[in-house]
Design a protein around this motif. Structure first.
Motif, short mmCIF file in Angstrom:
data_model
loop_
_atom_site.label_atom_id
_atom_site.label_comp_id
_atom_site.label_asym_id
_atom_site.label_seq_id
_atom_site.Cartn_x
_atom_site.Cartn_y
_atom_site.Cartn_z
N LYS A 228 -7.37 -1.65 -2.55
CA LYS A 228 -6.35 -0.74 -3.06
C LYS A 228 -4.95 -1.31 -2.85
O LYS A 228 -4.00 -0.95 -3.54
N GLU B 293 -11.03 9.49 -4.01
CA GLU B 293 -9.64 9.58 -4.44
C GLU B 293 -8.98 10.76 -3.75
O GLU B 293 -9.61 11.79 -3.48
N SER C 158 0.83 -1.22 0.00
CA SER C 158 0.00 0.00 0.00
C SER C 158 0.86 1.26 0.00
O SER C 158 1.82 1.36 0.75
N ARG D 56 -12.41 4.26 -6.77
CA ARG D 56 -11.84 5.61 -6.84
C ARG D 56 -12.93 6.67 -6.73
O ARG D 56 -12.67 7.82 -6.46
N ILE E 170 -11.73 -1.42 -9.46
CA ILE E 170 -10.77 -0.40 -9.02
C ILE E 170 -11.26 0.99 -9.39
O ILE E 170 -11.13 1.94 -8.62
#
Lengths: 362, 440
Positions: free
Chosen positions: A47, A78, A8, A74, A70
């Motif tokens: 993530k 984000e 991450s 977002r 994904i």
């Protein structure tokens, strides 16, 4: 999920992402269950995966699905917690440059802080025949006034659910507005009066830029609101009028919870539209009677219920006070409550005294 | 009907999506548009972008086509307005129907009223006539029907008329009488050059008027929904409902006001759709209702209470005066109506109480006019002038005229204007509340 922690990225506080469970992200249930079966519980877990291929391998999704996941994650979250935040001074600067749409009644404009504000939903309520439709037609014309006269030069969208829009009447209002501007244009500084600002401001041009959607039922209204963003961008619309919000909502629904939900959805859509496209939204509401069991007295209230009352930014109630038309500012986040007289003339909405609006000449 | 449009007819949805929608009980556009995209994600098991795409496609399919005000103006013609001095001659209607434009108005052949309304009864919307019993509402309807069905060479539209008669008041004899008196040159055997042709003309005029007599409000709604074909085939330009209130008040009692208002709203919606799509005028009459006593606090509650109950009515701050009158059916209905006319005052030769009440109204109306030459005083006046007023119109300012009922139906005196007091504040005992405002 030990390796996901390692992978991450270590930028910026992401505390809010930790707490966001996958169940609160709009994912298709089948995809979500696959993710959950593979041990992905929170947004951060996903993530942590290196990329769509990685995610697909771990969960058994196809690559395309993983990529969608994904993207969906977002959505709206984000960046940092402060993304999109503005300081009050920035907003102040932006707002100070905002123009308002004139109602052509000085008193009414003053009441509304300069006119019908852009970026907000302004609701007009009132009894039948008070002049709600008239006010809307006036706004459709005045939003198109040339910049030299403090106007927006924008088009107007008029969503008519009641069939009250009359092109003939709009023409009268447009004519009166044009002749008014012509009459005051001689007082303008030369560079403005000769710039040909009025050459585009003819009755035909004005009527050409009022786009009318006639909605016969609630579905059509929903469809129009849904397609508005594209239409607004394509036509340079600066004013959206819904006359009236109440008509279909008051008879097409048996399920009140559904009605509230749809109203809330529509209000949010309109508010977003107003903010993002910098346009003014005017919605018209009817009035209804609400019996007050305590006193046994019936009171007159705007229709569509209490929860909808929160939806609009500014609520103006038009009513009669003895013989005068009166506008009451009932709710506004920035203006004090107050009232203003106005009248409806052949040429549209005007001050009671028949005063001419003082145009701010620069 | 966009709401019932099947999803199969929505462009941009592929077979896979369609079957998925259908298996989840999404069949019509309405089903999709009343949901939030997030709901679709959950229910259909699709991605958010797909859900949004579905909504966009469906919205595009349902979205009514926008027109600009200019196009609307160009598609309508003021032609019937072209020659308005001739209530008996001229051919205003003929040129209107020869072009493909929809006339913006159906001329009532009541010159000053037509002028005030910008050309006549507006098409594409609902116009309403409110008045107490005996004020001449049915006479006005018959006059309108007559003017609309009259042959083109005497200025009529020569079009079909649908007369929905809920009170069994339609009188064909009276209609014929009005037609003869209104257009003597063509229709009256006594005046026309050719008696036989006058008879024929009269017969074709009356044959153009179709009378329906529904017995309940729901039946009326059903009939309205099934009327499209007939309206097109007969070239109907005017749909009269005389009166909406009668059925509504008969069918629903005190406890069923919600159902009543809902049904009324549906009727209004149906009327508007028919009127707008067929370019015809919808003309309805409404009764008045009396509110005795002052249980309502605000003046505005009146019209509103009318919505709540028929017993509710005029009143207001000064509602103590008994017999204050307001339009029936309430504010919700009042909002549905696009143009509202009020007909008030009548010869006071009816029976005691009623005549008295109406006399009062007429007298006040005159007082408001500021110059009654026959001085219709409240006291002993047996004869008061009738007054017709425009109290709500998107087109024209408030205006009132004296009028009278004669052999040829209704006649409006353009020279005798009556001031219309918008809020009805000074009309003591007149028809109030109809146009009364709200003090919130």
């Amino acid at each position: 999920m030990a390796d996901s922690k390692v992978a991450s990225p270590t930028h910026s506080p992401q505390w809010y992402e930790d707490s966001l469970q996958l169940t609160s992200v709009p994912l298709a249930p089948s995809i979500r269950s696959k993710l959950q079966n593979a041990g992905f519980v929170s947004v951060r877990d996903v993530k942590g995966a290196r990329g769509p291929i990685d995610l697909a391998r771990e969960t058994g999704l196809t690559n395309a699905e993983a990529s969608e996941v994904i993207k969906a994650l977002r959505l709206g979250i984000e960046g940092t917690a402060l993304a999109g935040a503005k300081s009050a001074s920035e907003i102040l600067y932006e707002e100070s440059r905002k123009l308002a749409v004139f109602t052509f009644s000085k008193d009414l404009d003053d009441l509304l802080g300069g006119g019908v504000a852009v970026g907000e939903i302004t609701e007009l309520c009132g009894c039948p025949g008070i002049g709600k439709t008239q006010a809307c037609m006036q706004l459709c014309v005045s939003v198109q006034m040339p910049g030299a006269f403090g106007g927006y030069e924008g088009s107007a969208v008029y969503i008519d659910t009641e069939g009250s829009f009359m092109a003939e009447r709009a023409k009268e209002v447009a004519q009166a507005t044009v002749s008014h501007l012509v009459s005051i244009s001689q007082f303008l500084p030369k560079h403005l009066s000769e710039s040909g600002a009025l050459s585009q401001f003819t009755v035909n041009e004005i009527l050409d830029r009022v786009h009318l959607f006639r909605c016969h039922e609630i579905t059509e209204l929903l469809a129009v609101v849904e397609s508005l963003p594209m239409y607004v961008r394509a036509h340079g619309v600066k004013l959206v009028v819904i006359d009236s919000m109440a008509f279909h909502f008051r008879q097409d629904f048996k399920d009140m919870a559904l009605r509230t939900a749809i109203l809330a959805k529509m209000t949010t859509q309109l508010l977003n539209l107003a903010k993002s496209e910098h346009l003014a939204v005017v919605s018209v509401n009817q009035i209804t009677v609400k019996p007050d069991p305590a006193s046994g007295v019936a009171r007159l209230v705007p229709a569509l219920g209490e929860s909808y009352a929160h939806g609009c930014t500014t609520r103006v109630i038009l009513s009669w006070e003895s013989d005068r038309r009166m506008a009451y500012l009932f709710k506004s986040p920035r203006l004090p409550r107050g009232k203003a007289k106005f009248t409806v003339t052949n040429g549209g909405i005007r001050d009671v005294r028949g005063m001419k609006r003082q145009v701010d000449l620069k | 009907m966009a709401a019932k449009r099947s999803l199969a007819r929505v462009a941009g949805l592929d077979v896979d999506l369609l079957s998925r929608l259908e298996s989840n009980n999404f069949r019509t556009c309405e089903d999709v548009l009343t949901r939030h995209p997030f709901d679709l994600v959950e229910l259909l098991d699709v991605n958010l972008p797909v859900a949004e795409k579905i909504v966009t496609c469906v919205a595009r399919a349902c979205c009514p086509k926008p027109v600009t005000a200019k196009q609307l103006l160009d598609s309508r013609t003021d032609d019937p307005h072209g020659d308005d001095d001739g209530s008996s001659g001229g051919g205003g209607g003929s040129s209107a129907s020869s072009t493909r434009k929809t006339p913006a108005f159906v001329r009532a052949h009541l010159a000053p009223l037509d002028d005030a309304l910008g050309g006549g009864v507006p098409t594409g919307s609902i116009s309403e006539l409110v008045g107490p019993a005996g004020a001449g509402k049915t006479q006005m309807c018959l006059t309108l029907a007559c003017a609309c069905a009259a042959p083109k060479r005497c200025g009529g539209l020569e079009s079909g008329v649908v007369f929905i008669d809920t009170e069994q008041r339609f009188s064909s004899q009276r209609l014929a009488e009005i037609a003869r008196a209104k257009f003597p040159e063509t229709l009256s055997p006594a005046h026309a050059p050719d008696a036989a042709s006058a008879e024929r003309e009269l017969e074709s005029l009356t044959s153009r008027i179709l009378v329906l007599t529904p017995s309940t409000l729901s039946e009326m709604l059903q009939r309205l929904n099934g009327l499209e074909e007939a309206l097109i085939d007969r070239g109907v330009r005017l749909l009269i409902v005389d009166s909406v209130a009668a059925l509504a008040r008969a069918q629903f009692g005190r406890g069923q006001l919600t159902q009543r208002q809902e049904l009324l709203g549906q009727i209004a919606s149906a009327l508007k759709q028919l009127a707008e799509r067929l370019g015809m005028a919808a003309f309805v009459t409404n009764q008045v209702t009396t509110r005795v006593g002052a249980r309502v606090r605000h003046a505005h509650d009146t019209a509103v209470r009318g919505g709540g109950g028929d017993t509710a009515g005029g009143g207001g701050d000064d509602a103590d005066s008994p017999g204050s009158v307001t339009a029936a059916l309430g504010t919700k209905w009042a909002h549905c109506v696009n143009t509202r006319l009020v007909l008030e005052g009548a010869e006071g030769a009816v029976d005691g109480g009623e005549g008295r009440e109406e006399g009062g109204e007429g007298g006040v109306a005159r007082g408001g006019g500021g110059g009654g030459d026959t001085a219709g005083d409240d006291g002993g006046a047996r004869f008061v002038a009738r007054v017709i007023k425009v109290v709500k119109s998107p087109r024209c300012p408030l205006v009132g005229f004296e009028c009278e009922v004669y052999a040829g139906g209704l006649r409006v005196h353009g020279d005798r204007k009556v001031r219309v007091d918008p809020s009805g504040a000074d009309a003591q005992g007149g028809i109030r509340g109809i146009y009364q405002g709200a003090v919130l």
